[in-house]
Design an enzyme around this catalytic site. Structure first.
Site, PDB file in Angstrom:
ATOM      1  N   LYS A  26      29.835  23.116 -31.013  1.00 33.67           N
ATOM      2  CA  LYS A  26      30.775  23.831 -32.160  1.00 33.67           C
ATOM      3  C   LYS A  26      29.701  25.344 -32.274  1.00 33.67           C
ATOM      4  CE  LYS A  26      33.378  20.673 -34.115  1.00 33.67           C
ATOM      5  NZ  LYS A  26      34.099  19.983 -35.289  1.00 33.67           N
TER       6      LYS A  26
ATOM      7  N   LYS B  55      38.013  16.428 -24.714  1.00 32.07           N
ATOM      8  CA  LYS B  55      38.681  15.382 -25.480  1.00 32.07           C
ATOM      9  C   LYS B  55      39.969  16.072 -26.007  1.00 32.07           C
ATOM     10  CE  LYS B  55      36.854  15.598 -29.920  1.00 32.07           C
ATOM     11  NZ  LYS B  55      36.238  15.333 -31.339  1.00 32.07           N
TER      12      LYS B  55
ATOM     13  N   LYS C  82      41.931  18.152 -32.572  1.00 34.13           N
ATOM     14  CA  LYS C  82      42.949  18.877 -33.173  1.00 34.13           C
ATOM     15  C   LYS C  82      42.830  20.243 -33.540  1.00 34.13           C
ATOM     16  CE  LYS C  82      42.262  15.815 -37.073  1.00 34.13           C
ATOM     17  NZ  LYS C  82      40.736  15.679 -37.805  1.00 34.13           N
TER      18      LYS C  82
HETATM   19  P1  AMP Z   1      38.021  13.891 -36.509  1.00 31.37           P
HETATM   20  O1  AMP Z   1      39.388  14.428 -36.183  1.00 31.37           O
HETATM   21  O2  AMP Z   1      37.101  14.576 -35.901  1.00 31.37           O
HETATM   22  O3  AMP Z   1      37.974  13.958 -37.906  1.00 31.37           O
HETATM   23  O4  AMP Z   1      38.094  12.281 -36.206  1.00 31.37           O
HETATM   24  C1  AMP Z   1      38.609  11.393 -36.866  1.00 31.37           C
HETATM   25  C2  AMP Z   1      38.455   9.953 -36.008  1.00 31.37           C
HETATM   26  O5  AMP Z   1      39.218  10.130 -34.725  1.00 31.37           O
HETATM   27  C3  AMP Z   1      37.029  10.001 -35.560  1.00 31.37           C
HETATM   28  O6  AMP Z   1      36.661   8.506 -35.738  1.00 31.37           O
HETATM   29  C4  AMP Z   1      37.196  10.193 -34.071  1.00 31.37           C
HETATM   30  O7  AMP Z   1      36.082   9.725 -33.219  1.00 31.37           O
HETATM   31  C5  AMP Z   1      38.235   9.783 -33.727  1.00 31.37           C
HETATM   32  N1  AMP Z   1      39.033  10.873 -32.569  1.00 31.37           N
HETATM   33  C6  AMP Z   1      39.062  11.972 -32.639  1.00 31.37           C
HETATM   34  N2  AMP Z   1      39.380  12.688 -31.326  1.00 31.37           N
HETATM   35  C7  AMP Z   1      39.701  11.638 -30.483  1.00 31.37           C
HETATM   36  C8  AMP Z   1      39.991  11.534 -29.236  1.00 31.37           C
HETATM   37  N3  AMP Z   1      40.487  12.307 -28.594  1.00 31.37           N
HETATM   38  N4  AMP Z   1      40.189  10.056 -28.783  1.00 31.37           N
HETATM   39  C9  AMP Z   1      39.587   8.977 -29.331  1.00 31.37           C
HETATM   40  N5  AMP Z   1      39.253   9.247 -31.077  1.00 31.37           N
HETATM   41  C10 AMP Z   1      39.073  10.303 -31.274  1.00 31.37           C
END
Ligand code: AMP
Ligand code: TRP
Length: 334
Positions: free
Chosen positions: A112, A197, A200
């Site tokens: 980041k 990955k 969002k």
């Molecule tokens: P975040 O969007 O970073 O707040 O992630 C929320 C949850 O979603 C966390 O447990 C991440 O590890 C999981 N996560 C986010 N992106 C992915 C992805 N592309 N594949 C699998 N898990 C994800």
């Protein structure tokens, strides 16, 4: 009873990666298995350039989507991080347990930082201390399990290190947690860039399926997914054929009827595979999208759930955070 804690940031619309990697596990397994807390981690959303109105809107949307996905407020605690002061309170004490060097080694911080610098933005100090706040989220509740996608493994390892270090130096205070991951789709990759990955906050969202995407949008994104050149045999090989492997994993995770390896054998072409992936994803997301529309029509319901959730969370976190303050040498208020 097992205490389980996990969180999701309101930094963008919820993706298929969030859903398959984390949220579905929370709704289908974790909330029934122990005493579970799920948190919209809005303080974490302030660690990168942000638009206040958008963070606010997305916090509500994520909360609504977690209910739509099946979290049951009678069986688990759903709340917003900034509603419970104990997170920030404990984070400071953990900053006094962590070292500057271990923060700078965090992969997500390094990635980041590069992104912020490329965009000509300054790097917020809170981006560096982010994993400490995440550790505070987990340790404040004495959670022993943290269901997350693959990308959060390093942060949970750090949380363990901080808990062990604090306990050794100042006396037994924290439960040492461990990460739990889904068996498939722990890392869903971007459909346009299978080396990255599905995230969002990715700019240009053609490779990112959002939980609230309309069915025809989902279909288009899946049908345009980058596969691999070369011979058309459908094989499950993450190294050599990452695009196809990702599609097979998504299909397996969406009830395709087998492991990614088994499913590979039943397709003669990428086109047929994509069609089935599109159908499976649409069917998995449909009920969530429909329920979200119903819940969004009654914002008062979400407010009530979050209010009660925060009250329960506060009561759970307070004794542990007070104990940590005493253990580290802070004077109790009279
Ligand atoms: P975040 O969007 O970073 O707040 O992630 C929320 C949850 O979603 C966390 O447990 C991440 O590890 C999981 N996560 C986010 N992106 C992915 C992805 N592309 N594949 C699998 N898990 C994800
Ligand atoms: N850092 C996590 C992510 O980016 C979100 C998060 C914050 C979290 N606090 C947490 C996840 C505590 C699990 C437990 O996805």
């Amino acid at each position: 009873m097992t205490r389980i804690f996990s969180g999701i940031k309101p930094t963008g619309h919820m993706t298929l990666g969030n859903y398959l990697g984390a949220v579905r596990q929370w709704t289908e397994v974790d909330q029934h298995r122990g005493e579970a807390l799920f948190c919209v981690v809005d303080l974490h959303a302030l660690t990168v350039e942000h638009d206040p109105a958008r963070v606010l809107r997305l916090s509500r949307q994520v909360g609504t989507l977690l209910l739509a996905a099946g979290l049951d407020p009678a069986g688990c605690t759903l709340f917003v991080q900034s509603h419970v002061d104990e997170h920030a309170r404990l984070s400071y004490v953990l900053e006094c347990t962590a070292s500057d060097g271990e923060m700078r080694r965090m992969i997500q911080y390094k990635e980041k930082t590069v992104q912020a610098q490329a965009a000509g933005e300054s790097v917020r100090l809170s981006l560096l201390t982010y994993p400490v706040l995440m550790a505070a989220d987990i340790l404040a509740y004495g959670a022993s399990e943290v269901p997350v996608g693959d990308d959060q493994t390093q942060h949970v390892e750090l949380t363990r290190d901080l808990a062990v270090r604090f306990n050794q130096k100042y006396g037994q205070t924290f439960v040492v947690p461990r990460a739990t991951r889904p068996t498939v789709a722990a890392r869903v990759m971007d459909l346009q860039d299978p080396a990255s990955k599905m995230g969002k906050t990715t700019v240009g969202t053609g490779g990112v399926v959002f939980v609230l995407d309309e069915a025809d949008v989902v279909r288009k994104k899946v049908m345009r997914a980058v596969t691999d050149s070369g011979s058309g045999a459908v094989e499950y090989d993450r190294e050599k054929k990452p695009g196809v492997a990702n599609l097979l994993e998504v299909l397996a995770a969406c009830g395709g009827g087998g492991t990614p390896e088994e499913l590979a054998g039943s397709y003669a072409s990428y086109g047929a595979l994509k069609k089935d992936v599109a159908d499976a994803v649409v069917e998995v997301l449909r009920p969530v999208r429909e329920r979200h529309a119903e819940l969004a029509a009654d914002p008062g319901y979400l407010d009530g759930v979050l209010r009660e959730g925060a009250a329960r969370a506060r009561a759970m976190a307070r004794p542990t955070v007070d104990a940590a303050y005493r253990a580290i040498g802070l004077m109790p208020a009279g």
